[in-house]
Design a protein around this motif. Structure first.
Motif, PDB file in Angstrom:
ATOM      1  N   ILE A  92      20.177   1.445  -3.982  1.00 18.34           N
ATOM      2  CA  ILE A  92      20.592   2.167  -2.779  1.00 18.34           C
ATOM      3  C   ILE A  92      19.903   3.525  -2.703  1.00 18.34           C
ATOM      4  CG2 ILE A  92      22.541   3.360  -1.688  1.00 18.34           C
ATOM      5  CD1 ILE A  92      24.321   1.033  -2.685  1.00 18.34           C
ATOM      6  N   ASN A  93      19.851   4.232  -3.830  1.00 20.45           N
ATOM      7  CA  ASN A  93      19.197   5.544  -3.853  1.00 20.45           C
ATOM      8  C   ASN A  93      17.706   5.431  -3.538  1.00 20.45           C
ATOM      9  OD1 ASN A  93      21.610   6.776  -4.521  1.00 20.45           O
ATOM     10  ND2 ASN A  93      21.211   6.744  -6.723  1.00 20.45           N
ATOM     11  N   ALA A  94      17.068   4.378  -4.075  1.00 22.38           N
ATOM     12  CA  ALA A  94      15.645   4.167  -3.794  1.00 22.38           C
ATOM     13  C   ALA A  94      15.437   3.847  -2.312  1.00 22.38           C
ATOM     14  CB  ALA A  94      15.112   3.029  -4.661  1.00 22.38           C
ATOM     15  N   LYS A  95      16.347   3.048  -1.772  1.00 25.76           N
ATOM     16  CA  LYS A  95      16.255   2.685  -0.352  1.00 25.76           C
ATOM     17  C   LYS A  95      16.399   3.927   0.537  1.00 25.76           C
ATOM     18  CE  LYS A  95      18.737   0.163   3.250  1.00 25.76           C
ATOM     19  NZ  LYS A  95      19.958  -0.595   3.564  1.00 25.76           N
ATOM     20  N   LYS A  96      17.359   4.795   0.222  1.00 26.78           N
ATOM     21  CA  LYS A  96      17.558   6.014   1.002  1.00 26.78           C
ATOM     22  C   LYS A  96      16.317   6.898   0.928  1.00 26.78           C
ATOM     23  CE  LYS A  96      22.601   6.336   0.549  1.00 26.78           C
ATOM     24  NZ  LYS A  96      23.721   7.073  -0.074  1.00 26.78           N
ATOM     25  N   PHE A  97      15.730   6.977  -0.255  1.00 28.59           N
ATOM     26  CA  PHE A  97      14.524   7.780  -0.429  1.00 28.59           C
ATOM     27  C   PHE A  97      13.375   7.207   0.392  1.00 28.59           C
ATOM     28  CE2 PHE A  97      10.541   8.693  -2.629  1.00 28.59           C
ATOM     29  CZ  PHE A  97      10.596  10.075  -2.721  1.00 28.59           C
ATOM     30  N   LEU A  98      13.209   5.893   0.308  1.00 26.02           N
ATOM     31  CA  LEU A  98      12.127   5.237   1.045  1.00 26.02           C
ATOM     32  C   LEU A  98      12.285   5.384   2.553  1.00 26.02           C
ATOM     33  CD1 LEU A  98      11.490   1.906  -0.907  1.00 26.02           C
ATOM     34  CD2 LEU A  98       9.797   3.652  -0.371  1.00 26.02           C
ATOM     35  N   ARG A 135       0.837  -1.194   0.000  1.00 24.81           N
ATOM     36  CA  ARG A 135       0.000   0.000   0.000  1.00 24.81           C
ATOM     37  C   ARG A 135       0.875   1.247   0.000  1.00 24.81           C
ATOM     38  NH1 ARG A 135      -3.532   1.236   5.247  1.00 24.81           N
ATOM     39  NH2 ARG A 135      -1.414   1.177   6.026  1.00 24.81           N
ATOM     40  N   ASN A 136       0.568   2.156  -0.894  1.00 28.62           N
ATOM     41  CA  ASN A 136       1.245   3.463  -1.010  1.00 28.62           C
ATOM     42  C   ASN A 136       2.649   3.399  -1.602  1.00 28.62           C
ATOM     43  OD1 ASN A 136      -0.953   4.790   0.006  1.00 28.62           O
ATOM     44  ND2 ASN A 136      -0.178   4.943   2.084  1.00 28.62           N
ATOM     45  N   PHE A 137       3.149   2.194  -1.968  1.00 30.94           N
ATOM     46  CA  PHE A 137       4.505   2.110  -2.522  1.00 30.94           C
ATOM     47  C   PHE A 137       4.621   2.954  -3.793  1.00 30.94           C
ATOM     48  CE2 PHE A 137       7.537   0.197  -5.483  1.00 30.94           C
ATOM     49  CZ  PHE A 137       8.695   0.271  -4.728  1.00 30.94           C
ATOM     50  N   THR A 138       3.699   2.746  -4.722  1.00 35.42           N
ATOM     51  CA  THR A 138       3.734   3.479  -5.984  1.00 35.42           C
ATOM     52  C   THR A 138       3.582   4.977  -5.747  1.00 35.42           C
ATOM     53  OG1 THR A 138       2.826   1.582  -7.183  1.00 35.42           O
ATOM     54  CG2 THR A 138       2.666   3.722  -8.251  1.00 35.42           C
ATOM     55  N   LEU A 139       2.690   5.332  -4.833  1.00 36.25           N
ATOM     56  CA  LEU A 139       2.475   6.747  -4.511  1.00 36.25           C
ATOM     57  C   LEU A 139       3.769   7.399  -4.043  1.00 36.25           C
ATOM     58  CD1 LEU A 139       0.518   9.138  -3.995  1.00 36.25           C
ATOM     59  CD2 LEU A 139       0.167   8.205  -1.700  1.00 36.25           C
ATOM     60  N   VAL A 140       4.493   6.720  -3.171  1.00 37.51           N
ATOM     61  CA  VAL A 140       5.739   7.255  -2.639  1.00 37.51           C
ATOM     62  C   VAL A 140       6.804   7.338  -3.732  1.00 37.51           C
ATOM     63  CG1 VAL A 140       7.662   6.791  -1.067  1.00 37.51           C
ATOM     64  CG2 VAL A 140       5.313   6.534  -0.266  1.00 37.51           C
ATOM     65  N   MET A 141       6.942   6.262  -4.514  1.00 34.70           N
ATOM     66  CA  MET A 141       8.010   6.212  -5.506  1.00 34.70           C
ATOM     67  C   MET A 141       7.764   7.140  -6.692  1.00 34.70           C
ATOM     68  SD  MET A 141      10.204   4.463  -4.048  1.00 34.70           S
ATOM     69  CE  MET A 141      11.437   4.175  -5.313  1.00 34.70           C
ATOM     70  N   ASN A 142       6.539   7.631  -6.862  1.00 34.66           N
ATOM     71  CA  ASN A 142       6.282   8.617  -7.911  1.00 34.66           C
ATOM     72  C   ASN A 142       7.165   9.851  -7.739  1.00 34.66           C
ATOM     73  OD1 ASN A 142       4.365   7.265  -9.420  1.00 34.66           O
ATOM     74  ND2 ASN A 142       2.633   8.056  -8.245  1.00 34.66           N
ATOM     75  N   LEU A 201       4.679   6.844   5.359  1.00 34.99           N
ATOM     76  CA  LEU A 201       3.444   6.847   4.591  1.00 34.99           C
ATOM     77  C   LEU A 201       2.863   5.456   4.418  1.00 34.99           C
ATOM     78  CD1 LEU A 201       4.393   9.395   1.788  1.00 34.99           C
ATOM     79  CD2 LEU A 201       2.967   9.773   3.792  1.00 34.99           C
ATOM     80  N   PHE A 202       3.602   4.414   4.813  1.00 33.51           N
ATOM     81  CA  PHE A 202       3.106   3.058   4.631  1.00 33.51           C
ATOM     82  C   PHE A 202       2.211   2.661   5.800  1.00 33.51           C
ATOM     83  CE2 PHE A 202       6.526   3.195   1.693  1.00 33.51           C
ATOM     84  CZ  PHE A 202       6.179   2.318   0.689  1.00 33.51           C
TER      85      PHE A 202
END
Length: 224
Positions: free
Chosen positions: A211-217, A170-177, A223-224
């Protein structure tokens, strides 16, 4: 929760326990079941039109995956997806996706490089048009091309499971946008590495991409 309790169609020839597990797993990942919710064996069995045995087997599988736990006098309780779970998945993805990109670099053809460039161009158009759904469809196709170019079936199976796991959160796509533009730059750098036939660079870009995606997340995980 209606979708969870729909009767299992007789035309679905997969093992019943697999179908039950898949439905419950999806319900936990998309937030239909929240952390702390109790999974009631009888209700689920009656709703799906199955015996309690495959439901119990599905519960055990959920426990193995860490999505649920069996507590004395309470039964099977949903654990849900924690920040630690997501970041651990990304640590695994970093290593595996780097390997995918390195192997793909050794197998890719000029035609496939052109296909990847076309996907990037179409993704850019979808961003300009604010067509989020189309962007993620193309993004999936982009990564699938690379994944299958690894020509390692076990690796492909592991990565497909990771991709599916993350896509259903839930909300993964929303965050990664929010990271689309940075991700596009990384995609372009990867294709350049493929053109150079530099498999070491391709692996490095793959690991840095994760790694960059992980740092962002890690900053957006609330939000999850």
């Amino acid at each position: 929760m209606d979708q969870i309790f729909q009767k299992i169609e007789s035309t679905d020839l997969r093992p019943i326990r697999e179908i039950v597990f898949e439905r419950l797993r999806k319900a936990i990942m998309n937030g239909t079941f929240q952390s702390g919710d109790r999974l009631v064996e009888t209700s689920i069995a009656e709703g799906m039109g199955v015996s309690r045995t495959p439901v119990r087997e599905a519960f055990r599988q959920l426990e193995i995956e860490g999505l649920a736990e069996n507590l004395p006098r309470r039964g099977t309780i949903v654990k849900g997806i924690s920040k630690t779970d997501i970041l651990e998945i990304y640590e695994i993805r970093e290593v595996l996706e780097g390997l995918v990109f390195r192997l793909a670099c050794t197998n890719i053809s000029k035609v496939e490089i052109s296909d990847l460039k076309e996907k990037i161009s179409k993704m850019e158009q979808s961003i300009d048009n604010n067509d989020i759904k189309e962007y993620w469809r193309l993004h999936g196709e982009f990564h699938d091309i690379i994944l299958y170019l690894s020509k390692n079936n076990r690796l492909i199976d592991q990565m497909k499971q990771i991709y599916e796991y993350l896509s259903k959160l839930r909300n993964f796509t929303l965050v990664m946008n929010k990271r689309r533009n940075a991700a596009m730059e990384e995609h372009e750098a990867l294709v350049k590495a493929f053109e150079k036939r530099d498999e070491i660079l391709a692996e490095q870009i793959g690991r840095e991409h994760t790694i960059n995606a992980k740092k962002f997340l890690s900053k957006e995980i609330h939000l999850f």
